[in-house]
Motif scaffolding. Sequence first.
Motif: not given
Lengths: 810, 366
Positions: A748-768
Amino acid sequence: MKVLLSWLREFAPIEGEPAELADHLSDLGMAVEEMRVLPPLDGVVVARVAGLRPHPEADRIQLVDVELPGATGEGTDGALQVCCGAFNMTEGDLVPLATVGTTMPGGLEIGERRLRGQLSQGMCCSAAEMGLGDDAEGIMILPGDLELGAPLMDQLGLAGDVLFDLEVNPNRPDAMSVAGVARDLAARLGVPFEIPEPVVIETGEDISTVASVDIIDPDLCGRFGVRVIRDVSIGPSPLWMQLRLVLCGMRPINAVVDVSNYLMLELGTPNHAYDLALVPDGHLGTRRSLGGERVVTLDGAEREMLRGDGVIVDRNDRIIGISGVMGAENTEISDRTTAVLLELAWWDRLSISRTSQRLGLRSEASMRFERGTDHELVPIALDRFCELLDRVTPGGVSVCRGRLDGRGDLPETARVRVRPARMSHLLGRPFSADELRGLLDPIGLRCAALDDDTDGALEATIPSFRPDVETETDVAEEVARHYGYGKLGRTVPRSPEPGRLTPMQRLRRDLRRVLVGAGLSEAMPNPFLAPDALRRAGIDGVEPVLLLNPLASEESVMRPSLLPGLLIAAAYNSSHRNDTVSLFEIGVVFGPPQPKGADPTARGTAAADVLPTETEHLGVIWAGGEASDAVHLTDLIATAFGLDVELANANDIEAMHPVRAAEVILGGQTVGVVGEVDPVVCERHGLAQRCAWLQVDVEPLLAAATEAAGRPYQLVSTYPSSDIDLAFAVPDSVQASQVRSTLLAAGGTELRSVELFDIYRGDQLASGTRSLAFRLRMQADDRTLTDPQVAEIRQRCIDAVENTHSAALR
Amino acid sequence: MNGPAADAGLDTLLADIDAARSQGLAAIAAASTADELSQTESGLFGRKSVLGRIKQGFGSLPAEMRATAGRALNEAQQELRTAHADAADEFAAAARRTQLQQEWLDLTETPPGPGRGHLHLVTQTTERLEDVFVGMGFTVSEGPQAETDWYNFEALNLPAAHPARSMWDTLYLDLGERTELGDGEGGEASSVVLRTHTSPVQIRVMESGAPPIYTICPGRVFRRDTADASHMPVFHQIEGLVVDRGISFADLAGTLEEFTSAYFGKAISSRLRPSYFPFTEPSAEFDITCVICGGAGCQTCQRTGWIELGGCGMVHPNVLANCDIDFEEWTGFAFGFGIDRLALMRHGIDDLRDMYTNDIRFLSQF
């Protein structure tokens, strides 16, 4: 067009410094490309060959005993001895001798010197050595009537003569002759001009008994004049005539040909001499060819006529010449010729132009006919030919009585209304009727007052030698020329509107500067491509626009994309050890026409339907760059212009890396492609590294930028902001940008910005699946957000992402 | 308590204060580290410090004595505090200096960044020209690079088979269906050419808008020319068009002179010489003072002191008529010259082809 001052003076008493005359000629529109004052060469004198002896030590040099009054030397019987490399003279010949101490036009200083042990006391000269043409083959043999010992140039009447090489504009047929140039110059200098009346003594039979003319196609030939001259002998023309021809750029051949050329240069009237004996009954006819006829022209080539070409035929309808272009071999003058049938015609300009261009035969004659010759000169030129030929033929010739004068369609004499007010308006300076008359009368545009004309207009009668002058505006140019372009005033008009670039033009400049600021340099590859360039660039799906008459097949395709050209540019740099260049181009690409149903008979608007489509593209190639570099650049452009640009991953885009490419989307429309070039394409171009690529349609980009440029100000909130971080496990099938959009929409209007700051791929996550971490900043304009309020927004965002993208908060 | 005994007591007290001050300063000076300095603090300022104890004894003193002693004690304490603070600052500054020394960097060993790129010379020259003309009140017009025969030739008073068409070696496009062209003569009003000049833009401007018109048309043009040091099949031109009431040849000469001095500088002037173009009458060649020799005469200008820049003239009445402009009411002038050559001249480039190799070693020089 080369003219000699001495020749001009045969028509008008032209005086003045050569440089001054050159300035006048240029100012009259006959630009002097080169001016040469012939040096007096006082040291080159007329001498006689008294004897010829072999050089005792050399085969290629002979010793010449040269007789020169008042000079004694080392030669036989006290003559001067000259070593000479030419062998064309015989005892008794008069030759030019450059005496010791003379400086030749080429800078050579003549000194007394020894050649293989033999003294040389001067130099026998060729024409070229004296600056009198190209002939360097042999020593110039002089006519026997020159005064022994006198300076040669003086004897030839050439000392101090001036040769002007003029650039003549295509609208000035009159300036294609010595007489025409003299007329213009005389008018400027205010001296009288006259074409002298030729004197012809007619001693032969009446021409009608030996020749006849038949104009079969009057639209081809407006006038056909004929003279017959007997007792012709085919020998060389005299030196004075040869020298004039040589200086004016023509090669002397024999007396008849030389007179013909001399006359063409002098009066601008090309003419043709037939061997009377080879033309049955002396009959000349002229008509348009029906096509398919063949003739061998004077240059020995067989030519096929097309329908409409003008030809000259004999009584048996055999072609004996191509009208205004070239004569035929079958009636050519030869050593056996004793009688000449002289043609002096006026041809339709366009006919000659078409035929000569088609045949690739652009002669001095056709050039003059194309521009338009003076039909009123026909009888004068016929007579002048006779006068000249009589003068140059030892013992004279016999001219048949009378001329034949066939008439076809001639242009009517043009009369042009000349309003002083209009002249003044066009030229920006007041001109009175008298002033106009004073400028126009001397160049043959005779002006008469129109009695009943309320504007005080004059009527100018246009002379037959100025077919180019047809309208009042044409007359204005003549007025301006003779008044002097430089003397007309200088004023600066002001537009009622201020000058400016359009918003699009300004933004296009900005776009270039954004790219340059990002380290890219602007390239300008060839918009013409080789036929296989598209295939090499991996582009198969387009039907490009082709050139109909390319200069070379390598340049026969109009580019449908900027990619091939930029690839070639990158490859060029790579082959010169600059592997990591980043280049951009803003340029037009071409596609087939896309008819919109315009009226095909409307000449202007119909253009839209027949013209190929032209689209302006921005192309960026970055050798050694990766897809992310191209994406950053896209972001940079978007930020620079305040645009919301989205990317949509797209596999298998033509020419692109199969899985490293995205469509560039602006306002819901695809406006370009970003990513990496297909590595196969790179390799094909010898590019070993990856190549980042960005292509955007400029028009929609700048249109959006224009709109964005006018957006209203958003008040900066004075209340504190809060940041929260959210990380989601997101399947690879979901674009990060989609998650971001979801967050923005949910916040909504009060969310002023959204920035992608980290991407992680690895063992702790399901493949894909990968983790995407976003930082969200929240702020209100009118209050400080409380913790529960922030928490509520946070939950909305989490719910939206989890529900929309089968993602999970981590 | 007055009198000599009291005076003696005060003197002693003042001497004690002074002694404590001196000892305190000595202790501060003796501290060689920030830690040592902070260890001196209680001995100097605490309740049990010398001065603190003296102060505690003040309560028993007579009022006038207390005032004098109190003033002395405050001064001493102030002096010690200042000295202590100065010393502390010095230790802090020294510590910071030491810390920054650790951050030493050779700035010349930094790898080069992306740097700034370069605009193509043609763009630079075009923009410079546009700026001059915009300053003179002109707008900038654009049009297609592929044109019909009408826009490129016929509307410009060059009807089919006009001999002057040979002044341009024209490239035609093959768009299928179109009739075969005879011997490069062209002439089909609907045949499509790559524009040989930007003059078709002038026609489009006149067709689509009413005078007054003050505009320039820069852009890419095409000729069927083999590339050499001074020719390219693809190059760039700028043309100008003014149509207004009362426009005269003097306006043309004045406008070109104003442009010349604005673009080339006050030392360079212009002149017009009669010439021929089918679309203008009167027509002129537009020369400027040789920029190499300033008019003295040199190799470049073939010793004339002038170099030919372009062509110009009063818009031919037929051209105005083709655009439905009444040439009795409106008159105009047009001019045109090459952009590429100006770029070459400005930078002393001998070979036009160098400008189109897209060699970064060329591009990055400008």
